[in-house]
Write an enzyme that holds these catalytic residues in place. Structure first.
Site, mmCIF file in Angstrom:
data_model
loop_
_atom_site.group_PDB
_atom_site.id
_atom_site.type_symbol
_atom_site.label_atom_id
_atom_site.label_comp_id
_atom_site.label_asym_id
_atom_site.label_seq_id
_atom_site.Cartn_x
_atom_site.Cartn_y
_atom_site.Cartn_z
ATOM 1 N N TYR A 11 40.269 23.382 42.097
ATOM 2 C CA TYR A 11 40.375 23.822 43.497
ATOM 3 C C TYR A 11 39.051 24.398 44.029
ATOM 4 C CZ TYR A 11 41.717 27.252 47.140
ATOM 5 O OH TYR A 11 41.781 28.030 48.261
ATOM 6 N N TYR A 141 44.501 36.895 30.326
ATOM 7 C CA TYR A 141 43.642 36.238 31.313
ATOM 8 C C TYR A 141 42.483 37.164 31.682
ATOM 9 C CZ TYR A 141 42.024 34.558 35.875
ATOM 10 O OH TYR A 141 41.241 34.157 36.932
ATOM 11 N N HIS A 187 50.302 30.403 43.336
ATOM 12 C CA HIS A 187 49.669 31.184 44.396
ATOM 13 C C HIS A 187 50.525 31.197 45.663
ATOM 14 C CE1 HIS A 187 45.624 30.569 42.157
ATOM 15 N NE2 HIS A 187 46.279 31.632 41.733
ATOM 16 N N ARG A 279 57.666 41.889 39.194
ATOM 17 C CA ARG A 279 57.124 41.269 37.981
ATOM 18 C C ARG A 279 56.355 42.350 37.218
ATOM 19 N NH1 ARG A 279 54.152 36.063 40.508
ATOM 20 N NH2 ARG A 279 53.110 37.760 41.565
HETATM 21 N N1 NAD Z 1 42.171 30.643 42.422
HETATM 22 C C1 NAD Z 1 41.971 31.961 42.484
HETATM 23 O O1 NAD Z 1 42.513 32.670 43.328
HETATM 24 C C2 NAD Z 1 41.029 32.636 41.494
HETATM 25 C C3 NAD Z 1 40.925 34.035 41.530
HETATM 26 C C4 NAD Z 1 40.054 34.654 40.623
HETATM 27 C C5 NAD Z 1 39.287 33.900 39.743
HETATM 28 N N2 NAD Z 1 39.425 32.549 39.730
HETATM 29 C C6 NAD Z 1 38.628 31.769 38.763
HETATM 30 O O2 NAD Z 1 37.966 30.729 39.442
HETATM 31 C C7 NAD Z 1 37.861 29.584 38.608
HETATM 32 C C8 NAD Z 1 38.366 28.368 39.362
HETATM 33 O O3 NAD Z 1 39.731 28.581 39.736
HETATM 34 P P1 NAD Z 1 40.604 27.405 40.357
HETATM 35 O O4 NAD Z 1 41.721 28.035 41.083
HETATM 36 O O5 NAD Z 1 39.719 26.451 41.039
HETATM 37 O O6 NAD Z 1 41.186 26.745 39.020
HETATM 38 P P2 NAD Z 1 41.519 25.215 38.708
HETATM 39 O O7 NAD Z 1 42.505 25.221 37.574
HETATM 40 O O8 NAD Z 1 41.872 24.478 39.941
HETATM 41 O O9 NAD Z 1 40.117 24.655 38.161
HETATM 42 C C9 NAD Z 1 39.643 24.905 36.868
HETATM 43 C C10 NAD Z 1 38.986 23.634 36.351
HETATM 44 O O10 NAD Z 1 38.426 23.862 35.057
HETATM 45 C C11 NAD Z 1 38.621 22.695 34.264
HETATM 46 N N3 NAD Z 1 38.539 23.086 32.841
HETATM 47 C C12 NAD Z 1 39.353 23.952 32.180
HETATM 48 N N4 NAD Z 1 38.950 24.060 30.896
HETATM 49 C C13 NAD Z 1 37.858 23.283 30.745
HETATM 50 C C14 NAD Z 1 36.994 22.987 29.648
HETATM 51 N N5 NAD Z 1 37.197 23.553 28.429
HETATM 52 N N6 NAD Z 1 35.977 22.133 29.839
HETATM 53 C C15 NAD Z 1 35.761 21.554 31.056
HETATM 54 N N7 NAD Z 1 36.548 21.797 32.139
HETATM 55 C C16 NAD Z 1 37.582 22.643 31.981
HETATM 56 C C17 NAD Z 1 39.997 22.204 34.690
HETATM 57 O O11 NAD Z 1 40.233 20.846 34.370
HETATM 58 C C18 NAD Z 1 39.972 22.453 36.201
HETATM 59 O O12 NAD Z 1 39.490 21.338 36.911
HETATM 60 C C19 NAD Z 1 38.632 29.886 37.338
HETATM 61 O O13 NAD Z 1 37.707 30.222 36.317
HETATM 62 C C20 NAD Z 1 39.480 31.093 37.695
HETATM 63 O O14 NAD Z 1 39.710 31.940 36.614
HETATM 64 C C21 NAD Z 1 40.276 31.895 40.578
#
Ligand code: NAD
Length: 326
Positions: A11, A141, A187, A279
């Site tokens: 995302y 996490y 979410h 939760r």
């Molecule tokens: N979405 C939120 O509100 C939010 C809030 C705080 C932090 N984050 C952090 O932001 C980052 C992105 O979040 P997101 O919502 O886009 O998540 P997402 O799950 O949509 O994207 C994560 C991507 O990482 C890839 N991935 C996972 N493990 C991998 C590996 N070992 N090697 C290569 N690729 C790998 C997945 O295939 C996926 O495309 C994450 O690290 C998450 O912890 C997100």
């Protein structure tokens, strides 16, 4: 700049890629597609399918593409899942992350911007949350992200890495091209919009007896494009060292009920809600102070009205449905 975006098929990574390309950067997306989508990656970016745990392959990718900076967004990010599978969270968020850092060290790539999270704070003693407040995660996490932040600071000290760790609050919203499609989706905004679209029966509100203005939890929603802007600014860092910034819109935040009401207004649809039990580990209020990021990076969230965030996510969902039907 030649930038590697890990997790760029996810995302936030797909939006980051779009914004980097618009800024004239050369982008390579590195993703194992475990939770991402190949079609989320812009055709103007290079795509490398691989796992970050594969250090020699990451090293080869960094070298072959002449990468100058890494935006590290790959990870697993479901709090509930992390409680059931802590090993998987440490393996992806910490061990695979460490593999990336070692490959970067060996390839001489020293600039990294990391996607961290407000989950590193645990249950805050006070709000708004400032970066210097205690970090006491209450789930694997948050714990695995904090462990990686600490590794980053040692890599910075030992190898001169230029590190920016960005602790996101609740990323939300979309561009016309890229939006949120987690599976499972946990979410609030996409869930509420699915209920508005009729692809989901109702939205459960977990607890309506919190000490907040309407009894439901207060959270801080930040437009994904504003997050991307902060990364662009962080990439400009030239000195070795590490900085940590919260990224949220601050203010009073928004209660769960306010988000549902906003989505009703934006979509003009009925959104049924059901009150469920609290939760475990859900703090009543999680709101950022992003003052440090504003001051030091010169960043300001430009899309900070909740309506803008919800409208963009709704527009993306509708465009996607039109494309799927075409
Ligand atoms: N979405 C939120 O509100 C939010 C809030 C705080 C932090 N984050 C952090 O932001 C980052 C992105 O979040 P997101 O919502 O886009 O998540 P997402 O799950 O949509 O994207 C994560 C991507 O990482 C890839 N991935 C996972 N493990 C991998 C590996 N070992 N090697 C290569 N690729 C790998 C997945 O295939 C996926 O495309 C994450 O690290 C998450 O912890 C997100």
């Amino acid at each position: 700049m030649r930038v590697l975006v890990t997790g760029g098929a996810g995302y936030i990574g797909s939006v980051m890629t779009e914004v980097l390309l618009e800024g004239g950067h050369d982008v390579t997306v590195f993703d194992n597609l475990a939770r991402g989508y190949r079609d989320a990656v812009s055709a103007h970016a290079s795509f490398v399918e691989g796992d970050l745990a594969d250090t020699p392959f990451v090293f080869q990718t960094l070298k072959q593409r002449g990468i100058e900076a890494v935006i590290h967004m790959a990870g697993v990010a479901l709090v509930g899942e992390s409680m059931e599978q802590p090993g998987a969270y440490y393996r992806t968020n910490f061990v695979a992350g460490l593999s990336l850092l070692e490959a970067m060290r060996d390839a001489g790539v020293k600039s990294i911007v990391f996607s961290s999270t407000c989950a590193v704070y645990g249950v805050p003693e006070a709000t708004p949350l400032e970066e210097a407040m205690p970090t006491r995660p209450i789930n694997p996490y948050g714990e695995s992200k904090l462990a990686f932040e600490r590794a980053l600071s040692w890599f910075s000290a030992a190898h001169g890495f230029r590190v920016t760790s960005l602790r996101y609050f609740n990323a939300a919203g979309a561009t016309e091209r890229s939006g949120e499609r987690h599976d499972p989706e946990t979410h609030l905004i996409p869930l509420v919009l699915r209920a508005a679209a009729g692809t989901r029966g109702h939205v459960t509100i977990f607890g309506d007896d919190y000490p907040t203005r309407d009894g439901t939890c207060v959270r801080d929603y930040i437009h994904v494009l504003d997050l991307a802007d902060a990364h662009l600014l962080a990439l400009q860092r030239r000195d070795p060292g590490m900085d940590i910034y919260n990224l949220g819109c601050g203010g009073d935040g928004h209660t769960i009920r306010e988000v549902v009401d906003c989505a009703r207004k934006v979509t003009g649809r009925t959104i049924p809600t059901v009150i469920g039990p609290r939760r475990p580990g859900d703090p009543p209020v999680l709101v950022a102070s992003s003052e440090k990021a504003c001051r030091a990076l010169g960043w300001t969230p430009k899309r900070d009205r909740l309506e803008m965030i919800v409208e963009s996510a709704w527009r993306w969902m509708q465009l996607r449905d039109v494309k799927a039907g075409a």
